[in-house]
Design an enzyme around this catalytic site. Structure first.
Site, PDB file in Angstrom:
ATOM      1  N   ASP A  60       0.851  -1.176   0.000  1.00  0.00           N
ATOM      2  CA  ASP A  60       0.000   0.000   0.000  1.00  0.00           C
ATOM      3  C   ASP A  60       0.895   1.237   0.000  1.00  0.00           C
ATOM      4  O   ASP A  60       1.904   1.260   0.702  1.00  0.00           O
ATOM      5  CB  ASP A  60      -0.835  -0.089   1.286  1.00  0.00           C
ATOM      6  CG  ASP A  60      -1.886   0.965   1.396  1.00  0.00           C
ATOM      7  OD1 ASP A  60      -1.596   1.986   2.033  1.00  0.00           O
ATOM      8  OD2 ASP A  60      -2.987   0.769   0.882  1.00  0.00           O
ATOM      9  N   ASN A  68      -3.491  12.957  -2.453  1.00  0.00           N
ATOM     10  CA  ASN A  68      -4.704  13.421  -3.148  1.00  0.00           C
ATOM     11  C   ASN A  68      -5.230  14.715  -2.562  1.00  0.00           C
ATOM     12  O   ASN A  68      -5.611  15.632  -3.292  1.00  0.00           O
ATOM     13  CB  ASN A  68      -5.790  12.347  -3.084  1.00  0.00           C
ATOM     14  CG  ASN A  68      -5.607  11.264  -4.119  1.00  0.00           C
ATOM     15  OD1 ASN A  68      -5.027  11.486  -5.169  1.00  0.00           O
ATOM     16  ND2 ASN A  68      -6.092  10.081  -3.822  1.00  0.00           N
ATOM     17  N   HIS A  73      -6.433  14.943  -7.161  1.00  0.00           N
ATOM     18  CA  HIS A  73      -6.576  13.552  -7.619  1.00  0.00           C
ATOM     19  C   HIS A  73      -5.857  13.280  -8.937  1.00  0.00           C
ATOM     20  O   HIS A  73      -5.401  12.161  -9.167  1.00  0.00           O
ATOM     21  CB  HIS A  73      -8.055  13.184  -7.720  1.00  0.00           C
ATOM     22  CG  HIS A  73      -8.695  13.054  -6.376  1.00  0.00           C
ATOM     23  ND1 HIS A  73      -8.613  11.907  -5.632  1.00  0.00           N
ATOM     24  CD2 HIS A  73      -9.403  13.935  -5.637  1.00  0.00           C
ATOM     25  CE1 HIS A  73      -9.249  12.077  -4.486  1.00  0.00           C
ATOM     26  NE2 HIS A  73      -9.735  13.310  -4.462  1.00  0.00           N
ATOM     27  N   ASP A  77      -3.318  10.322  -9.287  1.00  0.00           N
ATOM     28  CA  ASP A  77      -3.385   9.290 -10.325  1.00  0.00           C
ATOM     29  C   ASP A  77      -2.029   9.110 -11.009  1.00  0.00           C
ATOM     30  O   ASP A  77      -1.631   7.989 -11.336  1.00  0.00           O
ATOM     31  CB  ASP A  77      -4.437   9.651 -11.379  1.00  0.00           C
ATOM     32  CG  ASP A  77      -5.857   9.460 -10.883  1.00  0.00           C
ATOM     33  OD1 ASP A  77      -6.045   8.913  -9.770  1.00  0.00           O
ATOM     34  OD2 ASP A  77      -6.793   9.875 -11.608  1.00  0.00           O
ATOM     35  N   GLU A 103      -5.111   2.411  -3.468  1.00  0.00           N
ATOM     36  CA  GLU A 103      -3.649   2.494  -3.596  1.00  0.00           C
ATOM     37  C   GLU A 103      -2.971   1.216  -3.128  1.00  0.00           C
ATOM     38  O   GLU A 103      -1.797   1.211  -2.787  1.00  0.00           O
ATOM     39  CB  GLU A 103      -3.116   3.709  -2.821  1.00  0.00           C
ATOM     40  CG  GLU A 103      -3.262   3.632  -1.332  1.00  0.00           C
ATOM     41  CD  GLU A 103      -4.609   4.105  -0.802  1.00  0.00           C
ATOM     42  OE1 GLU A 103      -4.730   4.175   0.419  1.00  0.00           O
ATOM     43  OE2 GLU A 103      -5.531   4.394  -1.574  1.00  0.00           O
TER      44      GLU A 103
END
Length: 180
Positions: A60, A68, A73, A77, A103
């Site tokens: 993770d 974010n 975002h 990404d 994630e």
């Protein structure tokens, strides 16, 4: 009447839909469904002694929500896709990888000792930690936490649950670590 070209076009469209269903659009990695099939196949191979070991790793990106929230975002990404690319390049020789959700990624290694697995993950962790993600004039670095389960006596669900438990042990221990 249906022509050969119509049949070919339909087959291509079906293949395209299958790819959409199996491949995560953002990272280009498998999603959970095909990974579950891969894990099932590996478990059968393990029980038939076609392979000698199997490790499930859940990992993770640490504090990804902050990325974010702070940078947006779209930048999140970009970070997610770059981490996926690094994971995929490193793991493709070692095992299989998928985007497990958000994630979080799942790695599956076969026929590697725990020591070999941990060495690979340490190298991977260092590469991710050292990669610079730049947005305008800001540079950020991300880290990852890994939970490793490698126990031939467990069922599939138990092994995944153990990897998940190890991941959360690492998160509780301060992140940026590998727990096996």
């Amino acid at each position: 009447t249906i022509s050969t070209l119509d049949i070919i076009a339909t087959q291509k469209q079906n293949i395209s839909y299958k790819n959409i269903a199996e491949i995560d659009y953002l990272t280009g990695l498998y999603n959970r469904a095909p990974m579950n099939e891969i894990i099932s196949k590996h478990f059968k191979m393990l029980s038939n002694h076609q392979i000698h070991s199997l490790a499930i790793i859940l990992c993770d990106i640490d504090n990804f929500k902050n990325v974010n929230d702070t940078y947006g975002h779209i930048f999140g990404d970009i970070v997610l896709s770059k981490v996926a690319e690094i994971l995929n390049i490193k793991i493709s020789k070692f095992g299989k990888i998928c985007r497990w959700g958000g994630e979080e990624f799942m790695l599956v290694f076969e026929n590697h000792t725990l020591e070999e697995t941990l060495t690979c993950l340490e190298q991977l962790q260092a590469e991710i930690r050292e990669f610079v993600h730049a947005i305008e004039e800001t540079e950020i670095y991300v880290t990852m936490t890994f939970g490793v389960a490698c126990d031939g006596t467990l069922e599939i669900e138990e092994l995944i649950e153990l990897a998940d438990h190890k991941l959360y042990e690492g998160k509780s221990a301060g992140r940026n670590c590998i727990v096996s």
